[in-house]
Design a protein around this motif. Structure first.
Motif, PDB file in Angstrom:
ATOM      1  N   HIS A 498     -27.161   6.302  10.729  1.00 42.39           N
ATOM      2  CA  HIS A 498     -27.985   6.997  11.721  1.00 42.39           C
ATOM      3  C   HIS A 498     -29.240   6.192  12.064  1.00 42.39           C
ATOM      4  CE1 HIS A 498     -29.305  11.047  13.450  1.00 42.39           C
ATOM      5  NE2 HIS A 498     -30.322  10.245  13.675  1.00 42.39           N
ATOM      6  N   ALA A 499     -29.972   5.752  11.049  1.00 43.36           N
ATOM      7  CA  ALA A 499     -31.248   5.048  11.293  1.00 43.36           C
ATOM      8  C   ALA A 499     -31.029   3.758  12.064  1.00 43.36           C
ATOM      9  CB  ALA A 499     -31.943   4.769   9.963  1.00 43.36           C
ATOM     10  N   ALA A 500     -30.005   2.993  11.696  1.00 41.13           N
ATOM     11  CA  ALA A 500     -29.743   1.710  12.363  1.00 41.13           C
ATOM     12  C   ALA A 500     -29.466   1.893  13.843  1.00 41.13           C
ATOM     13  CB  ALA A 500     -28.585   1.000  11.679  1.00 41.13           C
ATOM     14  N   LEU A 501     -28.834   3.007  14.212  1.00 42.63           N
ATOM     15  CA  LEU A 501     -28.552   3.277  15.615  1.00 42.63           C
ATOM     16  C   LEU A 501     -29.776   3.842  16.329  1.00 42.63           C
ATOM     17  CD1 LEU A 501     -24.968   4.863  15.373  1.00 42.63           C
ATOM     18  CD2 LEU A 501     -25.616   2.451  15.564  1.00 42.63           C
ATOM     19  N   GLN A 502     -30.516   4.693  15.650  1.00 42.86           N
ATOM     20  CA  GLN A 502     -31.653   5.364  16.287  1.00 42.86           C
ATOM     21  C   GLN A 502     -32.849   4.431  16.483  1.00 42.86           C
ATOM     22  OE1 GLN A 502     -33.023   8.861  14.221  1.00 42.86           O
ATOM     23  NE2 GLN A 502     -34.522   9.395  15.801  1.00 42.86           N
ATOM     24  N   TYR A 627     -31.193   6.938   4.225  1.00 41.79           N
ATOM     25  CA  TYR A 627     -30.555   8.248   4.347  1.00 41.79           C
ATOM     26  C   TYR A 627     -31.273   9.096   5.391  1.00 41.79           C
ATOM     27  CZ  TYR A 627     -28.975  12.940   2.908  1.00 41.79           C
ATOM     28  OH  TYR A 627     -28.467  14.213   2.869  1.00 41.79           O
ATOM     29  N   THR A 628     -30.485   9.668   6.316  1.00 41.58           N
ATOM     30  CA  THR A 628     -31.015  10.614   7.299  1.00 41.58           C
ATOM     31  C   THR A 628     -30.450  11.983   6.967  1.00 41.58           C
ATOM     32  OG1 THR A 628     -31.084   8.899   9.013  1.00 41.58           O
ATOM     33  CG2 THR A 628     -31.189  11.197   9.738  1.00 41.58           C
ATOM     34  N   PRO A 629     -31.266  12.913   6.454  1.00 40.75           N
ATOM     35  CA  PRO A 629     -30.751  14.215   6.014  1.00 40.75           C
ATOM     36  C   PRO A 629     -30.187  15.019   7.182  1.00 40.75           C
ATOM     37  CG  PRO A 629     -32.986  13.826   5.209  1.00 40.75           C
ATOM     38  CD  PRO A 629     -32.716  12.789   6.251  1.00 40.75           C
ATOM     39  N   PRO A 630     -29.273  15.942   6.902  1.00 39.90           N
ATOM     40  CA  PRO A 630     -28.737  16.806   7.967  1.00 39.90           C
ATOM     41  C   PRO A 630     -29.802  17.768   8.467  1.00 39.90           C
ATOM     42  CG  PRO A 630     -27.938  17.518   5.820  1.00 39.90           C
ATOM     43  CD  PRO A 630     -28.646  16.219   5.593  1.00 39.90           C
ATOM     44  N   GLU A 745     -28.048  14.101  -1.372  1.00 40.11           N
ATOM     45  CA  GLU A 745     -28.130  15.545  -1.119  1.00 40.11           C
ATOM     46  C   GLU A 745     -28.810  16.274  -2.269  1.00 40.11           C
ATOM     47  OE1 GLU A 745     -24.125  16.099   1.711  1.00 40.11           O
ATOM     48  OE2 GLU A 745     -24.017  16.405  -0.466  1.00 40.11           O
ATOM     49  N   ALA A 746     -28.465  15.912  -3.489  1.00 40.90           N
ATOM     50  CA  ALA A 746     -29.097  16.554  -4.650  1.00 40.90           C
ATOM     51  C   ALA A 746     -30.602  16.327  -4.636  1.00 40.90           C
ATOM     52  CB  ALA A 746     -28.484  16.014  -5.938  1.00 40.90           C
ATOM     53  N   SER A 815     -40.320   8.051   1.152  1.00 42.81           N
ATOM     54  CA  SER A 815     -39.895   6.842   0.452  1.00 42.81           C
ATOM     55  C   SER A 815     -39.131   5.912   1.386  1.00 42.81           C
ATOM     56  CB  SER A 815     -38.998   7.216  -0.735  1.00 42.81           C
ATOM     57  OG  SER A 815     -37.721   7.633  -0.267  1.00 42.81           O
ATOM     58  N   VAL A 816     -38.856   4.722   0.894  1.00 46.26           N
ATOM     59  CA  VAL A 816     -38.072   3.751   1.651  1.00 46.26           C
ATOM     60  C   VAL A 816     -36.662   4.284   1.923  1.00 46.26           C
ATOM     61  CG1 VAL A 816     -37.239   2.570  -0.425  1.00 46.26           C
ATOM     62  CG2 VAL A 816     -37.374   1.333   1.735  1.00 46.26           C
ATOM     63  N   LEU A 817     -36.185   5.216   1.100  1.00 44.91           N
ATOM     64  CA  LEU A 817     -34.833   5.740   1.264  1.00 44.91           C
ATOM     65  C   LEU A 817     -34.659   6.482   2.586  1.00 44.91           C
ATOM     66  CD1 LEU A 817     -32.018   6.177   0.093  1.00 44.91           C
ATOM     67  CD2 LEU A 817     -32.895   8.180  -1.127  1.00 44.91           C
ATOM     68  N   CYS A 818     -35.711   7.075   3.103  1.00 40.70           N
ATOM     69  CA  CYS A 818     -35.614   7.837   4.350  1.00 40.70           C
ATOM     70  C   CYS A 818     -36.537   7.302   5.441  1.00 40.70           C
ATOM     71  CB  CYS A 818     -35.923   9.307   4.091  1.00 40.70           C
ATOM     72  SG  CYS A 818     -34.730  10.128   3.028  1.00 40.70           S
ATOM     73  N   ASP A 819     -37.096   6.131   5.251  1.00 38.06           N
ATOM     74  CA  ASP A 819     -37.995   5.535   6.251  1.00 38.06           C
ATOM     75  C   ASP A 819     -37.163   4.698   7.220  1.00 38.06           C
ATOM     76  OD1 ASP A 819     -39.936   4.307   7.737  1.00 38.06           O
ATOM     77  OD2 ASP A 819     -41.209   3.795   6.029  1.00 38.06           O
ATOM     78  N   GLY A 820     -36.655   5.366   8.232  1.00 32.69           N
ATOM     79  CA  GLY A 820     -35.762   4.710   9.173  1.00 32.69           C
ATOM     80  C   GLY A 820     -36.359   3.509   9.888  1.00 32.69           C
ATOM     81  N   PRO A 821     -37.516   3.630  10.534  1.00 33.45           N
ATOM     82  CA  PRO A 821     -38.083   2.486  11.252  1.00 33.45           C
ATOM     83  C   PRO A 821     -38.327   1.274  10.348  1.00 33.45           C
ATOM     84  CG  PRO A 821     -39.145   4.513  11.933  1.00 33.45           C
ATOM     85  CD  PRO A 821     -38.284   4.866  10.765  1.00 33.45           C
ATOM     86  N   ARG A 822     -38.848   1.516   9.153  1.00 30.89           N
ATOM     87  CA  ARG A 822     -39.105   0.406   8.224  1.00 30.89           C
ATOM     88  C   ARG A 822     -37.795  -0.255   7.796  1.00 30.89           C
ATOM     89  NH1 ARG A 822     -41.818   1.356   2.265  1.00 30.89           N
ATOM     90  NH2 ARG A 822     -41.953  -0.833   1.607  1.00 30.89           N
TER      91      ARG A 822
END
Length: 862
Positions: A498-502, A627-630, A745-746, A815-822
């Motif tokens: 998701h992030a790579a496309l967005q 990761y991009t959460p639902p 998810e957890a 965190s870096v795990l959900c920081d799409g732009p970075r």
């Protein structure tokens, strides 16, 4: 003698006009006595009047006159002939025949009597006698009429003998010798050759019959049949078109025309000539709008063109006209499934099995649906029935293997995959499924698993003929990146691509997605709006997709699937882009030397012990995933589970196949360490009671009571699935194949995860990468003992659990795990470095003319 009917004035005038005519037979040959002249005169009068009545078809009136004449002159052959003709017209055939024979006794050369006798015998269908009589007549006079009649009698006699079981083909040949223009004789020869399956000769005979008699309806119809048997559908259609000109309302001809167009349409379908197929099939319906097979094949046509609504309608029409068409039931089920209507699909497959309980396809398809629902016992039973109906069905063995794998029977899965591969060595799916399965077995060494991948890659690269060349310089600026995947929908991969496309930078990277998605959804449509170019490649061959990518001028082609389902590694074996990278979708090497790089990080693949790979490993800082959460995720339940339910609950929502013997041993140790705890496991296959019993038995073997296990199947919605994390205190990772989406998810639902690292095993180290990204490194363990210790300590630390419930989602999002732009900025810099490195390596290779080693353990691109 009976009184004759009085003549009218008109009749009298006609008699006077014929007063000088010869009548039935003026036999005067010289001077006669007055008495003889009087007799002749009376006979002549009688015959004239008989001629008159006969000329007006008044044979009942002519016959007494002839009889009077014969009474006067009984030895005149012409009078017996005339009498026979009157009798024949009056349908007194036996008497007529006697008269003709009397005439021939008096004058054996009387050709008219011989001819009339033969025709009368033919009229009575006394074929042998008629044939003899006609041959005698032909000795006297070889006329075309008689030859034609002889051919007819010979042919009819042959037909009669054949019907009685005494076929005599020689009679038909004699008919043609008698009259080579007699069309029915050629027709009968055509029938004979058709019956002995010599369709070429039959076609020749029917065509000759039609040439002789262009309006010969039966011959035209049979000509069409012979052409159909020869596969000459166009010629068959021509024959039926000619027949319909003769009789446009002949139902049999119209049915045959429809069948011929159906068969021609099927040939076009097989050749993928869809436009021509559609035209012919639709035209066939104009001749028989009730033909179920035409509707069925139109359904196939529209399904091939991905016009599923039209396919559905045509399959329904096929079933309307033939409710027992098992293929239509099955194919309609496939369409319903593609349209997302699983319930309707099930009903269709069940209907097919009501007609044929052994039908291979319906058993496989219904088995696949049951498997997706977790009804493993039913799914396996149906798939085994499919195999019993066709022991050579490689796909059925593949399906059975995956069902067995889903319920954690990994050894049995591999056995069936081996059978599948033996039946179909180049199966697109089975080879990858086997490699995927090897990742689940904790008993196999990393070297053995790697070698299996490398061997597979070597095999496919040897089979691929066309490999694209990239010697020419690129004509465009910037980097053209292509992502190829069947998972651009609500699938685990979608959360990480998701992030790579967005967030891609359009000024720097031009993105094209190559989508193999079978059933698009809202996530697919969302992705389409994020990228400038979207190519749907479903149904295209690997060669076609590779050419499309090459023609698009892609610089970097990124695989998001690896050896997971419906992959396109065959495209990468053709090297359609200068740089090929694998990322996200698969936790091991592809085995391809033409796959240049695999993206990882130093947690998943430590530089001192990276996973074995045929690709060069390139590293992203901190975490190789984003990761991009639902958007539909529920709120976190803040109270820890043990506070709500009175006991510590460990849990895992991973695929049951990941619950290896190592995992069961590890979890059992933990349950013994924390005796008041429970284990909650949720997985698709656990919807099946038999699978639950098997899982309970596996833990019982380690001394764990079944009462401590909560086992359940999948939840229907993402939200309800995530909500169930509220029942868990600590999530447990699996080994040697760790969770990815389930771990994220957890964490997003405020539940910590404890994972066990594996040296040199990327699949086992993904959990370490994800936990490090959210700064939970203490939950990453190196040994089984450390795993048990950390999990037990974490579960007992109620304050920490509460804190994590309250703050882990926020920590994760920051965190870096959900920081799409970075993440995407780093990813695209990596792409630039890879392009530079690839260009430099290519230049160096050309200068030195040396081959590079096929794989490297680790090589970071700066």
């Amino acid at each position: 003698m009976k009184h004759q009917k009085e003549l009218t004035q008109e009749d009298a005038e006609h008699l006077r006009e014929s007063a000088d005519s010869k009548g039935y037979g003026d036999s005067s040959k010289g001077p006669k006595s007055p008495r003889m002249e009087s007799l002749d005169s009376k006979v002549q009068q009688l015959t004239r009047r008989a001629d008159f009545f006969a000329s007006r078809a008044r044979y009942a009136e002519a016959l007494p006159l002839v009889d009077q004449a014969l009474h006067l002159e009984p030895n005149r052959a012409d009078l017996h002939l005339g009498r026979g003709q009157c009798l024949m017209h009056l349908e007194k055939f036996d008497a007529a025949l006697a008269s003709y024979e009397a005439a021939l006794r008096l004058d054996a050369q009387c050709i008219a009597a011989q001819r009339s006798k033969a025709l009368l015998l033919a009229k009575q269908q006394h074929w042998p006698d008629a044939i003899i009589s006609l041959r005698e007549a032909l000795i006297l006079e070889s006329s075309m009429e008689l030859r034609f009649e002889l051919a007819r009698c010979l042919t009819e006699h042959a037909i009669k003998l054949k019907a009685a079981g005494h076929a005599d083909l020689q009679l038909v040949h004699e008919a043609i010798q008698a009259c080579d223009s007699y069309a029915p004789a050629y027709f009968q020869l055509g029938v004979y050759y058709s019956e002995v399956h010599d369709c070429t000769k039959a076609k020749e005979m029917y065509r000759k019959a039609v040439q002789l008699h262009p309006g010969y309806l039966e011959a035209l119809n049979n000509l069409g049949v012979a052409c159909r048997e020869l596969g000459e559908w166009e010629h068959a259609i021509e024959a039926y078109a000619m027949a319909l000109k003769v009789n446009p309302n002949c139902s049999k001809t119209r049915e045959n025309m429809a069948i011929s167009m159906l068969q021609l349409g099927c040939r076009h379908l097989q050749c993928k000539e869809l436009k021509e197929a559609g035209k012919v099939l639709k035209q066939g319906l104009t001749f028989n709008s009730r033909n179920p097979d035409i509707y069925f094949n139109l359904g196939v046509l529209y399904a091939e063109r991905e016009k599923y609504d039209r396919a559905k309608v045509n399959y329904e029409l096929a079933l309307h006209f033939d409710s027992r068409n098992v293929n239509a039931h099955n194919n309609l089920g496939v369409i319903h499934r593609r349209l997302g209507n699983v319930e309707a699909a099930m009903k269709c497959f069940e209907s097919a099995l009501e007609v044929d309980s052994k039908m291979n396809l319906a058993n496989k398809n219904l088995g696949a649906i049951y498997g997706s629902m977790g009804r493993m016992a039913d799914a396996i039973r149906l798939t085994k029935i499919a195999i019993e109906s066709n022991r050579q069905d490689a796909e059925a063995y593949n399906n059975l293997a995956l069902l067995l794998r889903d319920q954690c029977d990994v050894d049995a899965c591999l056995e069936n995959l081996d059978i599948c591969i033996s039946l179909e060595p180049e199966s697109r799916h089975a080879g990858s499924n086997r490699l995927m399965t090897l990742n689940y077995q904790s008993e196999r060494s990393a070297e053995e698993v790697f070698e299996a991948h490398r061997s597979w890659g070597s095999g496919i690269e040897c089979r691929v003929n066309q490999v694209f060349s990239w010697d020419a310089p690129r004509a465009h600026t910037g980097i053209r990146v292509g992502y190829i995947s069947p998972d651009f929908y609500s699938h685990s991969v979608s959360y990480f691509i998701h992030a790579a496309l967005q967030y891609h930078d359009p000024a720097f990277v031009d993105v094209t997605c190559y989508s193999d998605v079978l059933l698009e959804d809202d996530k697919t449509r969302q992705f389409k709006g994020m990228v400038p170019k979207w190519r749907t490649v479903i149904g295209r061959t690997d060669d076609e997709v590779a050419k499309l990518i090459h023609d698009d001028g892609i610089d970097i082609l990124v695989d998001l699937t690896g050896h997971t389902g419906n992959n396109r590694l065959g495209v990468f074996a053709r090297k359609p882009a200068p740089v090929c990278i694998t990322w996200i979708g698969y936790p091991h090497t592809t085995g391809l030397t033409r796959m240049d790089y695999r993206i990882s990080d130093e947690h998943a693949d430590p530089k001192d012990a990276p996973g074995l790979t045929t690709e060069r490993i390139i590293y992203l800082p901190e975490c190789f995933l984003c990761y991009t959460p639902p958007e539909t995720a529920p709120a976190v339940v803040l109270r820890p589970a043990q506070e709500s339910y009175g006991c510590i609950t460990f849990g895992c929502f991973n695929n049951l196949t990941k619950v290896s013997s190592l995992t069961i041993r590890l979890w059992s140790k933990l349950l013994r360490e924390v005796p008041d705890s429970r284990l909650f496991v949720k997985s698709k296959a656990l919807a099946c009671p038999k699978v639950q019993e098997k899982m309970k038995a596996a833990f019982a073997a380690h001394g764990i009571e079944t009462s401590r296990l909560d086992l359940t199947g999948l939840q229907p919605q993402t939200g309800s699935h995530l909500q169930m994390y509220s029942f868990i205190d600590v999530a447990l990772d699996t080994a040697p194949y760790a969770g990815t989406t389930t771990t994220c998810e957890a964490l997003y639902m405020g539940v910590p995860v404890v994972t066990l690292k594996g040296r040199g095993i990327h699949a086992q180290n993904v959990g370490a990468s994800l936990l490090s990204a959210v700064q939970l490194e203490d939950l990453v363990t190196d040994t089984e003992e450390d795993f048990v210790k950390q999990a037990a300590a974490c579960a007992r630390n109620l304050p920490r659990l509460a804190a994590l419930r309250a703050g882990l989602r926020t920590r994760m999002m920051r965190s870096v795990l959900c920081d799409g732009p970075r993440h995407v900025a780093r990813l695209e810099r990596l792409y630039a470095n890879v392009m530079s490195d690839s260009a430099a390596r290519s230049k160096s290779s050309m200068l030195s003319n040396l081959q590079e080693q096929p794989f490297a353990l680790a090589a970071e691109v700066q």
